[in-house]
Design an enzyme around this catalytic site. Structure first.
Site, PDB file in Angstrom:
ATOM      1  N   GLU A   1       0.800 -19.228 -16.838  1.00 58.59           N
ATOM      2  CA  GLU A   1       1.988 -19.974 -15.686  1.00 58.59           C
ATOM      3  C   GLU A   1       2.088 -21.518 -16.341  1.00 58.59           C
ATOM      4  O   GLU A   1       3.442 -21.754 -16.412  1.00 58.59           O
ATOM      5  CB  GLU A   1       1.181 -20.373 -14.314  1.00 58.59           C
TER       6      GLU A   1
ATOM      7  N   GLN B   1       3.538 -16.464  -2.867  1.00 61.77           N
ATOM      8  CA  GLN B   1       1.945 -16.731  -3.074  1.00 61.77           C
ATOM      9  C   GLN B   1       1.238 -17.221  -1.949  1.00 61.77           C
ATOM     10  O   GLN B   1       1.684 -18.309  -1.349  1.00 61.77           O
ATOM     11  CB  GLN B   1       1.915 -17.839  -4.221  1.00 61.77           C
ATOM     12  N   GLY B   2       0.403 -16.405  -1.430  1.00 57.64           N
ATOM     13  CA  GLY B   2      -0.323 -17.005  -0.254  1.00 57.64           C
ATOM     14  C   GLY B   2      -1.789 -17.562  -0.518  1.00 57.64           C
ATOM     15  O   GLY B   2      -2.694 -16.950  -0.630  1.00 57.64           O
TER      16      GLY B   2
END
Lengths: 334, 373
Positions: free
Chosen positions: B244, B126-127
């Site tokens: 999530e 995840q960037g």
């Protein structure tokens, strides 16, 4: 869905009715004048019989609804006579004293809590009480006070709590509680402590929204926000665990003792944390006897003394590692 | 209010328990690098072959569409069997990138990526965070210049878990230079083998290298890799937070109950001792965390703000458990063992994914209604 943690319509209705009854008969402002709550209004509401079967004069609700009612009683700081009465009804009914149970449920016989104190007992809100429910460790006893005259003693905060002393050997023990009664006691006491934790959070949040310093509500400052968030966290944890424990106790699940013991361990901490933090958020007025918040702290201290929690480490955990290879049990469906 | 387990659920639980007993790897998971990748992908492929992957995903995308009851039972059996932590290098793919593609991806994106994720053939990272954009994510500065049918990316990301072993990255960049804050961002799928990407792994305080800095120097990404619309990346990034925090977090949260039980078994505290009291508190808190987990699954009002409550209770409890574990170990606390490793790793819990301080602000403002700072 077979699992559902939403409040049912029936639950919402009974809680709305309880809220209205409490606002009318037990407004928190009543505590500004020292007095002992009568249980008459709660009895008339059916508060002592909520979980009783309909043939026993109950409303056909269960321990879950009774626990939720006691959360509301905690919000209103109703005298701990309410917990004592709810438990005393059960003790009397199970010991073949149906007439006594009926009188307690109707508010005709008032029951006050009794705590071990020296060789005798310390009574809470004993004025006019015919009976006392003694919380001695993990043991509950119903004591008929008869003509005994408890000796008033100055309570916490110069009369903030009405206390009196019952000399050793006075009164007559007429009923004893069993494990089930202890479980119910832990559940209802914890429910009231949750009510206190929630109410303290709400009072602090309200105050933080209205009190202004440096040109803005103090709730805009992070230090105050984080105090409030911590109170929110304590209340949420306890509330979730109350649902879990109440359902387990109602349904007689294997993990009921564990869930209730975990609840009863968390409840004092949450109630004290929230009331202490709420006093701090209130600042100077919070330290005065003119704001309501100190009543919540004192009531928490009373409730915490009502019985000792079961030793949690002695109970099998609800979720434990699998130790043995599973026994194969074929299933009909995939 | 009820928590009834049906015979059908009970069968499902037994099947899960039996399968896990036969398939959970005996060897512990490697901490980082290629061995961590191989281990995690092998385990996910094993789950997939057994019919246990993508339980929370919709059926039309290869998932099981399992209801909350079955998800809870699966994760309870999962942690009881001491199966590998769900927070491994497949976590972002299974719990974030996959659900994001399901919600907003194009047909081509879904067809290519979803099977690879579920079958244990791709690792995602995840960037999002940058050196200048941590808690304040919307201030991110990495740019994407649209040129024809490509986006040319320049800038830097940091704290990117598993960047060194990932195949793809969900990359959040500023594609419209005329807009600021939450506007003008895009969420793109970045191929980690693309020319111009440099990954510099960062060793963490536990001595392992599972996160990294990533540098982008004229990295060319096809426009067709945008997910959820050009310049609309903030919405895309927020879309799956709920997934999530509800579904994915279950396995992590329930695992704390097992950690506490292990700790009690290891410590054998004398009744009434300070250690016994401390462990009883942890046991009660783990029970409450489980109750909160049930509440997020079986109560309608769950929102992403409730997620902040869960996240914070979990993070601080995980740290208290790790600290107690360290205190109980004696001199062994100074050696490199799984509990000491867990203890050091636990420091990230109140930092990663939104610091505890940010979570408290969210709780105060969005749940309790206090004014914004």
């Amino acid at each position: 869905m077979t699992c559902d943690l939403n409040r049912t319509d029936d639950q919402r209705q009974i809680l709305d009715a309880a809220t209205a009854m409490l606002a009318a008969h037990y407004p928190v402002a009543r505590l500004r004048e020292p007095r002992t709550d009568s249980m008459a209004a709660l009895a008339e509401f059916g508060g002592f019989l909520l979980a009783a079967s309909e043939e026993d004069g109950g409303a056909g609700f269960t321990l879950v609804e009774e626990a939720l009612l006691h959360v509301r009683l905690g919000h209103h700081l109703v005298s701990p006579r309410a917990v004592a009465g709810a438990l005393a009804c059960r003790l009397a009914a199970r010991q073949a004293e149906p007439a006594l149970a009926e009188r307690i449920a109707a508010g005709a016989a008032e029951v006050c809590p009794a705590l071990p104190h020296g060789d005798g007992h310390l009574l809470i809100d004993a004025e006019g009480a015919a009976l006392a429910l003694a919380f001695e460790g993990r043991r509950l006893s119903l004591i008929e006070l008869g003509g005994t005259a408890p000796e008033p003693v100055a309570g916490l905060g110069h009369g903030g709590i009405a206390t009196s002393r019952l000399a050793p050997g006075r009164g007559r023990r007429i009923a004893e509680g069993d494990d089930r009664a202890c479980l119910t006691a832990d559940l209802l006491v914890s429910a009231q402590l949750l009510g206190i934790a929630e109410a303290a959070r709400d009072l602090a949040v309200d105050y933080a929204q209205t009190r202004r310093q440096f040109g803005k509500p103090i709730g805009a400052f992070q230090a105050i926000k984080h105090h409030c968030a911590n109170m929110g966290l304590q209340a949420e944890m306890l509330s979730a665990q109350l649902d879990m424990a109440a359902i387990a106790a109602r349904d007689g699940r294997d993990d009921a003792a564990f869930q209730v013991a975990a609840l009863r361990r968390l409840a004092p901490r949450a109630a004290l944390f929230n009331t202490r933090t709420a006093i701090q958020v209130h600042g100077g007025i919070g330290f005065s006897a003119e704001a309501d918040i100190h009543h919540y702290l004192k009531q928490a201290h009373v409730l915490i003394r009502l019985g000792e929690p079961a030793p949690l480490l002695d109970l099998p955990a609800a979720l434990a590692p699998r130790t043995n290879r599973p026994r194969r049990t074929p299933c009909a469906s995939p | 209010m009820r928590l009834d387990i049906t015979e059908d659920d009970e069968c499902f639980r037994r099947a899960a328990r039996d399968w896990l007993a036969d398939n959970v790897p005996a060897a512990p998971a490697p901490y980082d690098g290629q061995p961590a990748r191989d281990y995690a992908l092998d385990w996910l492929a094993t789950c997939h072959a057994g019919g246990w992957s993508g339980l929370g995903w919709p059926r039309e995308y290869g998932g099981q569409g399992a209801p909350g009851e079955k998800l809870i039972l699966w994760y309870e059996e999962y942690v009881r069997a001491r199966a590998p932590s769900v927070l491994d290098c497949t976590f972002v793919a299974v719990n974030h990138a996959g659900p994001t593609l399901i919600a907003l991806g194009s047909d081509a994106q879904k067809a290519f990526h979803l099977p690879r994720i579920l079958e244990g053939r791709s690792v995602w990272c995840q960037g999002f965070s940058e050196p200048g954009a941590g808690s304040d994510l919307a201030s991110l500065a990495a740019t994407g210049r649209v040129e024809g049918d490509e986006i040319v990316v320049n800038g830097q990301k940091i704290w990117t878990s598993f960047a060194d072993i990932a195949d793809y990255q969900e990359l959040l960049i500023r594609t419209d230079p005329d807009q600021d804050r939450h506007r003008g961002l895009s969420w793109v799928i970045c191929d980690m083998t693309a020319p111009g990407i440099t990954v510099r792994p960062i060793r963490n305080m536990a001595g392992v290298t599972h996160f990294a800095e990533v540098f982008y120097d004229d990295v060319r990404i096809p426009l067709s890799n945008v997910v959820g619309g050009l310049h609309d990346g903030w919405r895309t990034a927020m879309t799956t937070l709920g997934f999530e925090r509800r579904t994915a977090a279950m396995g992590v949260q329930l695992a704390l109950s097992i950690k506490v039980e292990d700790l009690i078994a290891r410590a054998e505290p004398a009744p009434g001792s300070a250690t016994a009291e401390r462990l009883a508190d942890l046991r009660a808190e783990a029970a409450a965390l489980r109750a909160m987990t049930y509440r997020t699954v079986f109560r309608d009002s769950a929102t992403s703000s409730d997620g902040s409550l869960m996240r914070l209770v979990f993070a601080e409890l995980a740290q208290r458990i790790a600290q107690a574990s360290m205190d109980i170990l004696g001199a062994e606390a100074l050696t490199d063992t799984p509990p000491t490793h867990d203890y050091l790793e636990a420091y990230s819990e109140t930092i990663a994914g939104g610091t505890a301080e940010i979570q408290r602000n969210i709780i105060a403002e969005r749940i309790l209604g206090l004014p914004r700072s």
